[in-house]
Enzyme design. Sequence first.
Site, mmCIF file in Angstrom:
data_model
loop_
_atom_site.group_PDB
_atom_site.id
_atom_site.type_symbol
_atom_site.label_atom_id
_atom_site.label_comp_id
_atom_site.label_asym_id
_atom_site.label_seq_id
_atom_site.Cartn_x
_atom_site.Cartn_y
_atom_site.Cartn_z
ATOM 1 N N LYS A 83 3.679 8.885 -0.432
ATOM 2 C CA LYS A 83 2.591 8.836 -1.423
ATOM 3 C C LYS A 83 2.267 10.255 -1.905
ATOM 4 O O LYS A 83 2.540 11.218 -1.188
ATOM 5 C CB LYS A 83 1.334 8.248 -0.762
ATOM 6 C CG LYS A 83 1.369 6.753 -0.553
ATOM 7 C CD LYS A 83 0.044 6.265 0.027
ATOM 8 C CE LYS A 83 0.067 4.772 0.295
ATOM 9 N NZ LYS A 83 0.178 3.952 -0.927
ATOM 10 N N ARG B 141 3.203 -5.939 3.693
ATOM 11 C CA ARG B 141 3.796 -7.278 3.679
ATOM 12 C C ARG B 141 4.836 -7.436 4.784
ATOM 13 O O ARG B 141 5.061 -8.535 5.282
ATOM 14 C CB ARG B 141 4.397 -7.556 2.289
ATOM 15 C CG ARG B 141 5.543 -6.656 1.911
ATOM 16 C CD ARG B 141 5.799 -6.619 0.406
ATOM 17 N NE ARG B 141 4.761 -5.861 -0.295
ATOM 18 C CZ ARG B 141 4.713 -5.719 -1.624
ATOM 19 N NH1 ARG B 141 5.625 -6.280 -2.399
ATOM 20 N NH2 ARG B 141 3.738 -5.031 -2.178
HETATM 21 N N1 BES Z 1 -1.897 0.401 1.428
HETATM 22 C C1 BES Z 1 -1.322 0.360 0.156
HETATM 23 C C2 BES Z 1 -2.183 -0.331 -0.889
HETATM 24 C C3 BES Z 1 -3.483 0.379 -1.212
HETATM 25 C C4 BES Z 1 -3.543 1.277 -2.253
HETATM 26 C C5 BES Z 1 -4.619 0.096 -0.502
HETATM 27 C C6 BES Z 1 -4.722 1.910 -2.553
HETATM 28 C C7 BES Z 1 -5.810 0.714 -0.813
HETATM 29 C C8 BES Z 1 -5.859 1.618 -1.838
HETATM 30 C C9 BES Z 1 0.021 -0.388 0.217
HETATM 31 O O1 BES Z 1 0.711 -0.250 1.404
HETATM 32 C C10 BES Z 1 0.883 0.186 -0.856
HETATM 33 O O2 BES Z 1 1.230 1.327 -0.756
HETATM 34 N N2 BES Z 1 1.192 -0.631 -1.854
HETATM 35 C C11 BES Z 1 1.986 -0.209 -2.934
HETATM 36 C C12 BES Z 1 3.021 -1.275 -3.183
HETATM 37 C C13 BES Z 1 4.104 -0.865 -4.128
HETATM 38 C C14 BES Z 1 4.979 0.216 -3.508
HETATM 39 C C15 BES Z 1 4.943 -2.070 -4.466
HETATM 40 C C16 BES Z 1 1.079 -0.029 -4.147
HETATM 41 O O3 BES Z 1 0.117 -0.782 -4.282
HETATM 42 O O4 BES Z 1 1.304 0.889 -4.913
HETATM 43 MN MN MN Z 2 1.936 1.454 1.455
#
Ligand code: BES
Ligand code: MN
Length: 489
Positions: free
Chosen positions: A267, A341
Site C-alpha cells: 500500500k 477474502r
Molecule cells: N483492508 C483493505 C480494505 C480497506 C481499505 C479497509 C481502506 C479500510 C479502509 C483490504 O484488504 C484491501 O486492501 N482491499 C483492496 C482490494 C483490492 C486490492 C482489490 C482495496 O479495497 O483497495
Molecule cells: Mn488489503
Amino acid sequence: MKITFSTKAPKKADSILVGVEEGRKLTASAQELDDVTSGMVSRAAKTGKFSGKTAQVAEVLAPAGLDADRIYLLGFGKEFDQLSAQKLGGTIIGRLMGAGSKTATIFVDAADEAEVAAQIAFGIKLGAYKFEKYITKKEEGDSTEISEITIVTKAATSADQKFDNLNAVAEGVYLTRDVISEPPNVLYPETMANEAEKLSELGVKVTVLGEAEMTELGMGALLGVGQGSARESKLVVMEWKGGTKSEAPVAFVGKGVTFDTGGISLKPGPGMDEMKWDMGGSGVVLGLMKALAGRQAKVNAIGVIGLVENMPDGNAQRPGDIVTSMSGQTIEILNTDAEGRLVLADALWYTQDKYKPQIMIDLATLTGAIMVSLGQEHAGLFSNDDQLAERLTAAGLATDDKVWRMPLGDAYDKQIKSSVADMKNIGGKYGGSITAAQFLQRYVNGTKWAHLDIAGVTWSAKSTATAPKGATGFGVKLLDRFVSEHYEG
Ligand code: BES
Ligand code: MN
Ligand code: ZN
C-alpha cells in the site's frame, strides 16, 4: 464511573439534570428545582434556542439556593424512543466531562420511565469511552473522570434490571473499541487470541488453532496471507452455549488482519497506520461474544476469527501464486492486498463445515470500494437470504448501526473467473465490494449467509454523542439486537 438508579436523590452532586418537555413544559422535578432556585429553571428554559426538543441542553451556572455547581435542563421532547434516550445520555456525558463535574444526579420523570432511564444510562456509558492508556502526561483542560452518576426514577428497580443487559452490551462495545484501538505492535494474532481466551471467565469455550493445526486442515488461503509475517497466524473459535442442546448455532466470522501493509502489492505510505484496524471484523465478533455471554443470552452462538498479519518479506506470498483453500478450491493470487477474502475463505468454510450453523454472518473491513459506495453512514450488506437481510436491516435501524443491501449475481461472479485456477482474488476495476462478496459466497457452501463490509464504519475521525472519535464499535449493538429479536426463544 459508577451509574446507579435510585428512587431518592443523593444529598449532593456537582451537577443536577432535569427534564423539560417540548414547548418548555417543566417536568415535576424541574418544577421542584424551579421553586428551590426562585425561578432560575423556568427562566433558563426560555433562553436562546432551547425549547425542550429532544436532546437540547440549557445550562444554569452556580444556581442560587442550591448546593450544586450547575443545573442542566434536558430536552425530553414529546416522547422518547430508545435511540433518542440513548443519544441524550451520550450528550449528557459529553457535557459533564467537558464541564469537569465529578458527580451528577439526573432526574428522569417521563413516560416509560424504566426504559428511558436505562437507555440514558446506556448512552452515558457508550459516550464515556476513552482510549488513553498510552498517554502518560495529562494536560490542563483534559476532560475529567466522572466518579458517580445517579439516575433518579420511581422505576429504579426495573431500570436497573434493564440496564444490566444494556451494560453487558456496552462492555462488549468497549472491548471491540479497545482491541481496534490498540497499536499493531501490541495487538497481533497471538495477543488478540489471548484477549479471546479471557472470555472463558464468562463461560465462553475458547479454542485457538495455530499454524500447525491450520496446515493440517488445509487452510492454504489464510496461511498464505500470514506467511510473510514474523507473527504466527491464529484461528480462534469462541462458543457460547446459552440455548438448548439440539438447537443449531448462529455463527459470526470476523476478518482479523492485525496489520495490512498490502503485502508485496504494498500500500502507499500515507495513512497506512490506519490498517491497524483491519482486524475490525474480528473485534466485533469478540465484543459480540462478550455481550452475549455477559447478558447470558439464550442462544447457541459461535464466533470464529481469522487472525493474520499481512507483511511483505522474503517469505511473503507473491502476485501469481496459486493457493489451495480448505474447501479444495484453488485461488490465483493477483494482488496480495486483496487478503481479507483469503482469510475469510478458510474461516467461513471451516465454520460451516464444523458447526453446521443455521445462519452465518461475517464482518470485515474488506474493501475501500464500499466507502466509495456508501461513505461512512452504512455498512454494506450482502446476503443470499432475503429474510436474513431484512432482519439485519431492521436491527441496524433500531440500533443506529445502519446497513444497506448491495446486490450479488452471476454476472459479478464471472469477474473472478481465472484461467489458471478456480478463481482469482480480484475482480477488476468495477464493483469491487461486490466481487469481493462473490468470492466469499463461494465458501459458504449454501449456508444462509450475510456479509457486512464494515470498512467505512469501523473508524471515525468525528465523534458522535455515543461514539467518541476512533474505533466506533459498529456492529456489536446491531448483532446483539439481531440475536435477541430472532434467536432467543
Ligand atoms: N483492508 C483493505 C480494505 C480497506 C481499505 C479497509 C481502506 C479500510 C479502509 C483490504 O484488504 C484491501 O486492501 N482491499 C483492496 C482490494 C483490492 C486490492 C482489490 C482495496 O479495497 O483497495
Ligand atoms: Mn488489503
Ligand atoms: Zn485488508
